[in-house]
Structure formats: structure tokens, C-alpha cells
Design a protein around this motif. Structure first.
Motif, PDB file in Angstrom:
ATOM      1  N   VAL A 159       0.873  -1.171   0.000  1.00  0.00           N
ATOM      2  CA  VAL A 159       0.000   0.000   0.000  1.00  0.00           C
ATOM      3  C   VAL A 159       0.908   1.218   0.000  1.00  0.00           C
ATOM      4  CG1 VAL A 159      -1.781   1.294   1.252  1.00  0.00           C
ATOM      5  CG2 VAL A 159      -1.785  -1.223   1.318  1.00  0.00           C
ATOM      6  N   GLN A 208       1.419   5.697  -0.019  1.00  0.00           N
ATOM      7  CA  GLN A 208       0.840   6.959   0.421  1.00  0.00           C
ATOM      8  C   GLN A 208       1.731   8.092  -0.055  1.00  0.00           C
ATOM      9  OE1 GLN A 208       0.471   7.516   4.728  1.00  0.00           O
ATOM     10  NE2 GLN A 208      -1.443   8.627   4.406  1.00  0.00           N
ATOM     11  N   GLY A 260      -3.761  10.451   0.784  1.00  0.00           N
ATOM     12  CA  GLY A 260      -4.356   9.284   1.407  1.00  0.00           C
ATOM     13  C   GLY A 260      -3.694   7.982   0.983  1.00  0.00           C
ATOM     14  N   LEU A 261      -4.250   6.893   1.460  1.00  0.00           N
ATOM     15  CA  LEU A 261      -3.719   5.571   1.181  1.00  0.00           C
ATOM     16  C   LEU A 261      -4.193   5.061  -0.174  1.00  0.00           C
ATOM     17  CD1 LEU A 261      -4.391   3.974   4.687  1.00  0.00           C
ATOM     18  CD2 LEU A 261      -2.232   4.896   3.839  1.00  0.00           C
ATOM     19  N   GLU A 262      -3.318   4.375  -0.880  1.00  0.00           N
ATOM     20  CA  GLU A 262      -3.665   3.755  -2.152  1.00  0.00           C
ATOM     21  C   GLU A 262      -3.160   2.322  -2.153  1.00  0.00           C
ATOM     22  OE1 GLU A 262      -1.805   5.386  -5.630  1.00  0.00           O
ATOM     23  OE2 GLU A 262      -3.046   4.221  -7.023  1.00  0.00           O
ATOM     24  N   TRP A 263      -4.044   1.379  -2.326  1.00  0.00           N
ATOM     25  CA  TRP A 263      -3.673  -0.029  -2.392  1.00  0.00           C
ATOM     26  C   TRP A 263      -2.920  -0.285  -3.695  1.00  0.00           C
ATOM     27  CZ3 TRP A 263      -5.433  -3.898  -5.799  1.00  0.00           C
ATOM     28  CH2 TRP A 263      -5.055  -5.202  -5.457  1.00  0.00           C
ATOM     29  N   TYR A 323       4.196   0.928   2.020  1.00  0.00           N
ATOM     30  CA  TYR A 323       4.030   0.063   3.184  1.00  0.00           C
ATOM     31  C   TYR A 323       3.755  -1.370   2.734  1.00  0.00           C
ATOM     32  CZ  TYR A 323       3.034   4.433   5.757  1.00  0.00           C
ATOM     33  OH  TYR A 323       3.091   5.681   6.332  1.00  0.00           O
ATOM     34  N   PHE A 344      -5.809  -5.831   6.785  1.00  0.00           N
ATOM     35  CA  PHE A 344      -4.355  -5.713   6.771  1.00  0.00           C
ATOM     36  C   PHE A 344      -3.850  -5.471   8.189  1.00  0.00           C
ATOM     37  CE2 PHE A 344      -5.031  -3.224   2.518  1.00  0.00           C
ATOM     38  CZ  PHE A 344      -5.664  -4.327   1.973  1.00  0.00           C
ATOM     39  N   ASP A 345      -3.036  -6.400   8.685  1.00  0.00           N
ATOM     40  CA  ASP A 345      -2.530  -6.238  10.041  1.00  0.00           C
ATOM     41  C   ASP A 345      -1.411  -7.218  10.327  1.00  0.00           C
ATOM     42  OD1 ASP A 345      -3.498  -7.142  13.328  1.00  0.00           O
ATOM     43  OD2 ASP A 345      -2.645  -5.198  12.765  1.00  0.00           O
ATOM     44  N   TRP A 390       1.126  -3.511   9.715  1.00  0.00           N
ATOM     45  CA  TRP A 390       1.787  -2.825   8.610  1.00  0.00           C
ATOM     46  C   TRP A 390       3.247  -2.600   8.969  1.00  0.00           C
ATOM     47  CZ3 TRP A 390      -1.326   0.498   4.920  1.00  0.00           C
ATOM     48  CH2 TRP A 390      -2.704   0.192   4.981  1.00  0.00           C
ATOM     49  N   GLY A 391       4.102  -2.639   7.966  1.00  0.00           N
ATOM     50  CA  GLY A 391       5.487  -2.264   8.185  1.00  0.00           C
ATOM     51  C   GLY A 391       5.617  -0.755   8.296  1.00  0.00           C
ATOM     52  N   GLN A 392       6.813  -0.283   8.574  1.00  0.00           N
ATOM     53  CA  GLN A 392       7.022   1.143   8.834  1.00  0.00           C
ATOM     54  C   GLN A 392       7.067   1.990   7.557  1.00  0.00           C
ATOM     55  OE1 GLN A 392       9.450  -0.794   8.188  1.00  0.00           O
ATOM     56  NE2 GLN A 392      11.092   0.400   7.275  1.00  0.00           N
ATOM     57  N   TYR A 403      -8.902   1.813   9.338  1.00  0.00           N
ATOM     58  CA  TYR A 403      -7.520   1.948   9.780  1.00  0.00           C
ATOM     59  C   TYR A 403      -7.320   3.326  10.395  1.00  0.00           C
ATOM     60  CZ  TYR A 403      -7.055  -2.181   6.903  1.00  0.00           C
ATOM     61  OH  TYR A 403      -7.230  -3.433   6.380  1.00  0.00           O
ATOM     62  N   ALA A 455       2.913   4.331  10.441  1.00  0.00           N
ATOM     63  CA  ALA A 455       2.148   3.454   9.562  1.00  0.00           C
ATOM     64  C   ALA A 455       0.718   3.305  10.067  1.00  0.00           C
ATOM     65  CB  ALA A 455       2.814   2.078   9.514  1.00  0.00           C
ATOM     66  N   PRO A 456      -0.212   3.074   9.159  1.00  0.00           N
ATOM     67  CA  PRO A 456      -1.593   2.812   9.594  1.00  0.00           C
ATOM     68  C   PRO A 456      -1.654   1.551  10.456  1.00  0.00           C
ATOM     69  CG  PRO A 456      -1.492   3.253   7.233  1.00  0.00           C
ATOM     70  CD  PRO A 456      -0.071   3.061   7.709  1.00  0.00           C
ATOM     71  N   TYR A 506      -9.236   5.844   7.890  1.00  0.00           N
ATOM     72  CA  TYR A 506      -9.526   5.411   6.526  1.00  0.00           C
ATOM     73  C   TYR A 506     -10.416   4.173   6.533  1.00  0.00           C
ATOM     74  CZ  TYR A 506      -5.546   8.313   5.095  1.00  0.00           C
ATOM     75  OH  TYR A 506      -4.685   9.364   4.861  1.00  0.00           O
ATOM     76  N   PHE A 532      -9.459   2.356  -0.832  1.00  0.00           N
ATOM     77  CA  PHE A 532      -9.477   3.069   0.431  1.00  0.00           C
ATOM     78  C   PHE A 532     -10.362   4.299   0.319  1.00  0.00           C
ATOM     79  CE2 PHE A 532      -6.443   1.112   3.255  1.00  0.00           C
ATOM     80  CZ  PHE A 532      -5.601   0.397   2.422  1.00  0.00           C
ATOM     81  N   THR A 573     -11.146   8.345   1.234  1.00  0.00           N
ATOM     82  CA  THR A 573     -10.335   9.549   1.069  1.00  0.00           C
ATOM     83  C   THR A 573      -9.674   9.989   2.365  1.00  0.00           C
ATOM     84  OG1 THR A 573     -12.425  10.755   1.294  1.00  0.00           O
ATOM     85  CG2 THR A 573     -11.552  10.465  -0.932  1.00  0.00           C
TER      86      THR A 573
END
Lengths: 122, 110
Positions: free
Chosen positions: A37, A39, A44-47, A95, A109-110, A112-114, B37, B44-45, B88, B101, B103
Motif C-alpha cells: 500500500v 501513500q 491518502g492511502l492507495e492499495w 508500506y 491488513f494487520d 503494517w510495516g514502517q 484503519y 504506519a496505519p 480510513y 481506500f 479519502t
């Protein structure tokens, strides 16, 4: 304890390639699908992509399909993202995240890496 | 190009209840489970809610979520200063064959 550590980010020129890695520990890697994922700064987040546990089934987000390839080495408990033909809009923190759930479309998702920062700029 | 729409911000005073909406369509929220999340600045989330309304161990009961049709809502009751973060929503999209996700909503405690 479950740990995911993303690495491989850096500053690259448009059109170039980069490979990210996500080293994992604390869980049985081969039993889980894995995600990337991203950012963009201030966004925002984008898969980006998902690879199932056996490595044979993969899914991609529309903006990276055909340019990025997700893969894994179950013997090393490591996830990869090969990024080709990079563009400015690919600049983001990337991520990796473990997939939990019975199927690709029924997951969460659980952890997440840093994250690792990729900057595409000339 | 998020397909799940959230309000950009929400706020409340300590102890108040705050609700965040997430609106989608039949191809995502209407057909699949939704996860939430939480992301603190520079980190990180982390998973907050899974399978529409389930809390992972360690997440306070102040956080709850519900789903109705093609929309979902996250509620934070008894708002606390440490709840200041971005939130999110996310779901699988059958048309896109991948995850999407929301916005994102920035929650602030006044």
C-alpha cells in the motif's frame, strides 16, 4: 512478535526501476497473503498489490498494473515489489502489510510495516 | 481517485461522540466487508475495525462501526486527545478486482 520491515526506497529518475523488499518475522509467512500500500506525501492511502500465500495469484491496482510486479520468497519470509517505468506520481511511502482473512476479497491488513520512501524525480 | 468518500475532517471536544461516514457503491461496500484503519502522523496505519464491526484485541470499546447498504460509519464515543489521527475505510471492489481506500478523515480534538 510480528515484524515487517520495508526497505529499498530511494531517489530515482523517471523511467527507471526499483525493487522494494519487506522482510518479515514472528509469524508463519507462507500461511499469509501480503499487500503493498502506498501513500503520496500529504495524501491518502492507495492499495498497490496483493499476492496470495503460494505466490501464484496476484492482484494489482489500476495505476500500477503492467509496471509493477509483486512477488515473494517463502523460504526467506520476504515480500518484494519490482517497480518499472517509474513516474513522478509513484513517489510515495510504500508500506507492506500482512493479509488476514479467508480469501482475497474478505481480508484486512494487520500489521503494517514502517514504510520506505520512494521519490521519483529528475 | 478514491472510490470511497469520507469527509475530510471531523472534530469534537473531549468526552463527545464523533461519527465518520464512508460512502461507496454496490461493487465495494454494498457487497463486501469494510475495514477501518487509524494513522497517527508520521507512522504506519494500524487496523482499527475489521469485518464491518469487529474490534481487534487492544482497540478500546469506544470505537464502533456499522454498515447500511453502501455506506458505513465509524463512531468514536468519549473522545480523547489521543484519538487525534487520520481514519480510513477500506473494502474490496468487485469491479476493480482489488482493494480501495476511503479519502481519509482527520479527527481533531478541540
Amino acid at each position: 512478535q510480528v515484524h515487517l520491515v520495508a526497505s529499498g526506497g530511494g531517489v530515482v529518475q523517471p523511467g527507471s526501476s526499483l525493487r522494494l523488499s519487506c522482510t518479515t518475522s514472528g509469524f508463519i509467512f507462507v500461511r499469509h497473503g501480503m499487500h503493498w500500500v502506498r501513500q503520496a506525501p500529504g495524501r491518502g492511502l492507495e492499495w498497490v498489490a496483493l499476492i496470495l500465500n503460494d505466490g501464484r495469484v496476484k492482484y494489482y491496482g489500476g495505476s500500477v498494473k503492467g509496471r509493477f510486479t509483486i512477488s515473494r520468497d517463502n523460504s526467506k519470509s520476504t515480500l518484494y515489489l519490482q517497480m518499472n517505468s517509474l513516474r513522478g506520481e509513484d513517489s510515495a511511502v510504500y508500506y507492506c502489510a500482512r493479509d488476514l482473512g479467508p480469501s482475497a476479497r474478505e481480508s484486512w491488513f494487520d500489521p503494517w510495516g514502517q514504510g520506505t520512501l520512494v521519490t521519483v524525480s529528475s | 481517485q478514491s472510490v470511497l468518500t469520507q469527509p475530510p475532517s471531523a472534530s469534537g471536544t473531549p468526552g463527545q461522540r464523533v461519527a465518520i461516514s464512508c460512502s461507496g457503491s454496490m461493487s465495494n461496500i454494498g457487497s463486501n466487508n469494510v475495514n477501518w484503519y487509524q494513522q497517527f502522523p508520521g507512522t504506519a496505519p494500524q487496523l482499527l475495525i475489521f469485518r464491518n464491526d469487529q474490534r481487534p484485541s487492544g482497540v478500546p470499546a469506544r470505537f464502533s462501526a456499522s454498515k447500511s447498504g453502501t455506506s458505513v460509519s465509524l463512531a468514536i464515543s468519549e473522545l480523547q486527545s489521543e484519538d487525534e489521527a487520520d481514519y480510513y475505510c477500506s473494502a474490496w471492489d468487485d469491479s476493480l478486482n482489488g482493494y480501495v481506500f476511503g479519502t481519509g478523515t482527520a479527527v481533531s480534538v478541540l
